[in-house]
Design a protein around this motif. Structure first.
Motif, PDB file in Angstrom:
ATOM      1  N   LEU A   1       0.827  -1.208   0.000  1.00  0.00           N
ATOM      2  CA  LEU A   1       0.000   0.000   0.000  1.00  0.00           C
ATOM      3  C   LEU A   1       0.861   1.257   0.000  1.00  0.00           C
ATOM      4  CD1 LEU A   1      -2.812  -0.965   2.551  1.00  0.00           C
ATOM      5  CD2 LEU A   1      -2.993  -0.858   0.056  1.00  0.00           C
ATOM      6  N   LEU A   2       1.963   1.219   0.724  1.00  0.00           N
ATOM      7  CA  LEU A   2       2.857   2.378   0.742  1.00  0.00           C
ATOM      8  C   LEU A   2       3.501   2.587  -0.620  1.00  0.00           C
ATOM      9  CD1 LEU A   2       4.489   2.010   4.267  1.00  0.00           C
ATOM     10  CD2 LEU A   2       2.731   3.629   3.551  1.00  0.00           C
ATOM     11  N   GLY A   3       3.757   1.497  -1.339  1.00  0.00           N
ATOM     12  CA  GLY A   3       4.235   1.626  -2.708  1.00  0.00           C
ATOM     13  C   GLY A   3       3.216   2.322  -3.594  1.00  0.00           C
ATOM     14  N   PHE A   4       1.953   1.965  -3.422  1.00  0.00           N
ATOM     15  CA  PHE A   4       0.885   2.634  -4.169  1.00  0.00           C
ATOM     16  C   PHE A   4       0.799   4.112  -3.790  1.00  0.00           C
ATOM     17  CE2 PHE A   4      -1.637  -1.609  -4.421  1.00  0.00           C
ATOM     18  CZ  PHE A   4      -0.887  -1.998  -5.523  1.00  0.00           C
ATOM     19  N   SER A   5       0.935   4.398  -2.501  1.00  0.00           N
ATOM     20  CA  SER A   5       0.833   5.791  -2.057  1.00  0.00           C
ATOM     21  C   SER A   5       1.972   6.625  -2.626  1.00  0.00           C
ATOM     22  CB  SER A   5       0.814   5.872  -0.521  1.00  0.00           C
ATOM     23  OG  SER A   5       2.086   5.571   0.028  1.00  0.00           O
ATOM     24  N   ALA A   6       3.150   6.012  -2.794  1.00  0.00           N
ATOM     25  CA  ALA A   6       4.271   6.736  -3.388  1.00  0.00           C
ATOM     26  C   ALA A   6       3.950   7.149  -4.825  1.00  0.00           C
ATOM     27  CB  ALA A   6       5.525   5.875  -3.356  1.00  0.00           C
ATOM     28  N   LEU A   7       3.151   6.353  -5.508  1.00  0.00           N
ATOM     29  CA  LEU A   7       2.770   6.647  -6.888  1.00  0.00           C
ATOM     30  C   LEU A   7       1.688   7.719  -6.981  1.00  0.00           C
ATOM     31  CD1 LEU A   7       2.536   3.019  -8.357  1.00  0.00           C
ATOM     32  CD2 LEU A   7       4.337   4.704  -8.816  1.00  0.00           C
TER      33      LEU A   7
ATOM     34  N   GLU B   1      -0.159  -4.561  13.712  1.00  0.00           N
ATOM     35  CA  GLU B   1       1.175  -4.241  14.225  1.00  0.00           C
ATOM     36  C   GLU B   1       2.256  -4.997  13.453  1.00  0.00           C
ATOM     37  OE1 GLU B   1       0.983  -3.187  18.831  1.00  0.00           O
ATOM     38  OE2 GLU B   1      -0.177  -5.013  18.363  1.00  0.00           O
ATOM     39  N   GLU B   2       1.952  -6.219  13.044  1.00  0.00           N
ATOM     40  CA  GLU B   2       2.901  -6.983  12.233  1.00  0.00           C
ATOM     41  C   GLU B   2       3.120  -6.304  10.885  1.00  0.00           C
ATOM     42  OE1 GLU B   2       1.879 -11.117  11.873  1.00  0.00           O
ATOM     43  OE2 GLU B   2       1.112 -11.198  13.920  1.00  0.00           O
ATOM     44  N   GLU B   3       2.050  -5.799  10.300  1.00  0.00           N
ATOM     45  CA  GLU B   3       2.170  -5.112   9.011  1.00  0.00           C
ATOM     46  C   GLU B   3       3.000  -3.840   9.145  1.00  0.00           C
ATOM     47  OE1 GLU B   3      -0.986  -4.791   6.205  1.00  0.00           O
ATOM     48  OE2 GLU B   3      -2.227  -6.259   7.251  1.00  0.00           O
ATOM     49  N   VAL B   4       2.777  -3.108  10.224  1.00  0.00           N
ATOM     50  CA  VAL B   4       3.549  -1.880  10.449  1.00  0.00           C
ATOM     51  C   VAL B   4       5.031  -2.202  10.612  1.00  0.00           C
ATOM     52  CG1 VAL B   4       3.986   0.008  12.077  1.00  0.00           C
ATOM     53  CG2 VAL B   4       1.640  -0.536  11.400  1.00  0.00           C
ATOM     54  N   ALA B   5       5.329  -3.233  11.385  1.00  0.00           N
ATOM     55  CA  ALA B   5       6.723  -3.636  11.588  1.00  0.00           C
ATOM     56  C   ALA B   5       7.368  -4.052  10.278  1.00  0.00           C
ATOM     57  CB  ALA B   5       6.797  -4.769  12.609  1.00  0.00           C
ATOM     58  N   SER B   6       6.640  -4.782   9.459  1.00  0.00           N
ATOM     59  CA  SER B   6       7.147  -5.208   8.159  1.00  0.00           C
ATOM     60  C   SER B   6       7.403  -4.001   7.256  1.00  0.00           C
ATOM     61  CB  SER B   6       6.162  -6.165   7.494  1.00  0.00           C
ATOM     62  OG  SER B   6       6.580  -6.522   6.201  1.00  0.00           O
TER      63      SER B   6
ATOM     64  N   TRP C   1      10.395   1.311   4.765  1.00  0.00           N
ATOM     65  CA  TRP C   1       9.783   2.643   4.699  1.00  0.00           C
ATOM     66  C   TRP C   1       9.953   3.362   6.038  1.00  0.00           C
ATOM     67  CZ3 TRP C   1       7.396   4.483   0.249  1.00  0.00           C
ATOM     68  CH2 TRP C   1       7.125   3.541  -0.740  1.00  0.00           C
ATOM     69  N   SER C   2      10.073   4.674   5.964  1.00  0.00           N
ATOM     70  CA  SER C   2       9.937   5.495   7.168  1.00  0.00           C
ATOM     71  C   SER C   2       8.653   6.308   7.006  1.00  0.00           C
ATOM     72  CB  SER C   2      11.138   6.433   7.350  1.00  0.00           C
ATOM     73  OG  SER C   2      11.167   7.426   6.336  1.00  0.00           O
ATOM     74  N   PHE C   3       7.904   6.472   8.079  1.00  0.00           N
ATOM     75  CA  PHE C   3       6.636   7.212   7.992  1.00  0.00           C
ATOM     76  C   PHE C   3       6.165   7.605   9.385  1.00  0.00           C
ATOM     77  CE2 PHE C   3       5.949   2.623   7.706  1.00  0.00           C
ATOM     78  CZ  PHE C   3       5.098   2.371   8.760  1.00  0.00           C
ATOM     79  N   ASP C   4       5.333   8.631   9.427  1.00  0.00           N
ATOM     80  CA  ASP C   4       4.680   9.047  10.662  1.00  0.00           C
ATOM     81  C   ASP C   4       3.337   8.338  10.737  1.00  0.00           C
ATOM     82  OD1 ASP C   4       6.736  10.867  11.387  1.00  0.00           O
ATOM     83  OD2 ASP C   4       5.915  12.321   9.963  1.00  0.00           O
ATOM     84  N   LEU C   5       3.015   7.825  11.923  1.00  0.00           N
ATOM     85  CA  LEU C   5       1.831   6.984  12.068  1.00  0.00           C
ATOM     86  C   LEU C   5       0.975   7.407  13.252  1.00  0.00           C
ATOM     87  CD1 LEU C   5       0.224   4.326  11.409  1.00  0.00           C
ATOM     88  CD2 LEU C   5       1.784   3.173  12.998  1.00  0.00           C
TER      89      LEU C   5
ATOM     90  N   THR D   1       1.509   9.597   7.228  1.00  0.00           N
ATOM     91  CA  THR D   1       2.007  10.764   6.499  1.00  0.00           C
ATOM     92  C   THR D   1       3.520  10.643   6.362  1.00  0.00           C
ATOM     93  OG1 THR D   1       2.137  12.000   8.583  1.00  0.00           O
ATOM     94  CG2 THR D   1       0.167  12.333   7.234  1.00  0.00           C
ATOM     95  N   GLY D   2       4.078  11.378   5.400  1.00  0.00           N
ATOM     96  CA  GLY D   2       5.522  11.452   5.244  1.00  0.00           C
ATOM     97  C   GLY D   2       6.221  10.160   4.909  1.00  0.00           C
ATOM     98  N   ALA D   3       5.576   9.255   4.193  1.00  0.00           N
ATOM     99  CA  ALA D   3       6.187   7.965   3.878  1.00  0.00           C
ATOM    100  C   ALA D   3       7.316   8.136   2.858  1.00  0.00           C
ATOM    101  CB  ALA D   3       5.135   7.002   3.333  1.00  0.00           C
ATOM    102  N   LYS D   4       8.459   7.519   3.180  1.00  0.00           N
ATOM    103  CA  LYS D   4       9.623   7.558   2.276  1.00  0.00           C
ATOM    104  C   LYS D   4      10.322   6.210   2.326  1.00  0.00           C
ATOM    105  CE  LYS D   4      10.592  12.474   3.060  1.00  0.00           C
ATOM    106  NZ  LYS D   4      11.610  13.443   3.583  1.00  0.00           N
ATOM    107  N   ARG D   5      10.811   5.768   1.180  1.00  0.00           N
ATOM    108  CA  ARG D   5      11.586   4.526   1.151  1.00  0.00           C
ATOM    109  C   ARG D   5      12.927   4.740   1.847  1.00  0.00           C
ATOM    110  NH1 ARG D   5       9.618   0.542  -2.226  1.00  0.00           N
ATOM    111  NH2 ARG D   5       8.133   1.225  -3.821  1.00  0.00           N
ATOM    112  N   VAL D   6      13.391   3.693   2.529  1.00  0.00           N
ATOM    113  CA  VAL D   6      14.692   3.780   3.215  1.00  0.00           C
ATOM    114  C   VAL D   6      15.592   2.654   2.722  1.00  0.00           C
ATOM    115  CG1 VAL D   6      13.749   4.906   5.248  1.00  0.00           C
ATOM    116  CG2 VAL D   6      13.806   2.412   5.157  1.00  0.00           C
TER     117      VAL D   6
END
Length: 208
Positions: A149-155, A172-177, A182-186, A203-208
């Protein structure tokens, strides 16, 4: 007015016209579900509590300053159609786009938009292949794991935009994965329909 619709009105403070649109949507869902599998048949009797409330709670979490909202993998219209219905009353200047690559489901969404008198639009394309939507708010319900989903949001999410993703008990498992790449504010908000679920506000999602 049914008990379910009265409860919805009390919870979300909507007009009679909005309720009538939701009732028409319920009728359309039941009709179309006989031909294509929009929602599980076992949840048809719980449309208001299982699907309408679950979708409407997402609307309240978005900033009122955003001008455009995209719902990815809209399927039966959750939350996208509910967002569009609520926006007609509460945020008439909000542009709502529903993305659904399944052409039969996209046809249902287009029919619902027309018959309910909504100003939303449907994009019947694959999320990863379409041009960037540059939207202020992005939502997706039961579509994919959070890293995807974060990949989609980057697009498709505009700079400074917000992503809203309802998730179940294993959120919580998905967030950890996701934090592995990714780095992001949650922020998390407890779900009104799932005692173990949350809505992730990212917000502020960025690949790391």
């Amino acid at each position: 007015m049914s008990g379910a619709s009265a409860q919805f009105q009390a919870k979300f403070d909507v007009s009679r016209e909005t309720l009538e649109r939701l009732q028409k949507l319920e009728t359309l869902l039941v009709k179309w579900n006989k031909a294509i599998n929009l929602v599980s048949a076992t949840t048809l009797s719980e449309i208001w509590s299982r699907h309408f409330v679950d979708s409407a709670q997402i609307f309240a979490l978005a900033s009122e300053t955003g001008r455009s909202w995209a719902d990815l993998g809209s399927g039966a219209g959750f939350p996208g159609l509910i967002i569009a219905i609520l926006a007609e009353e509460k945020r008439p200047n909000l542009s709502v786009t529903l993305v659904e690559s399944d052409h039969r489901k996209a046809a249902f969404l287009m029919t619902a938009i027309r018959e309910l008198g909504l100003s939303a639009r449907v994009e019947a394309e694959r999320i990863e292949e379409m041009s960037g939507l540059d939207c202020d708010v992005l939502s997706a319900r039961a579509l994919a794991p959070l890293p995807k989903l974060l990949g989609f949001s980057a697009l498709h999410l505009a700079k400074g935009g917000v992503a809203l993703f309802p998730k179940g008990a294993r959120w919580e498992e998905e967030v950890a994965s996701a934090r592995e790449s990714w780095s992001f504010d949650l922020e998390t908000w407890s779900s009104q329909t799932d005692p173990n679920g949350v809505i992730l506000k990212i917000t502020g999602a960025k690949r790391v």
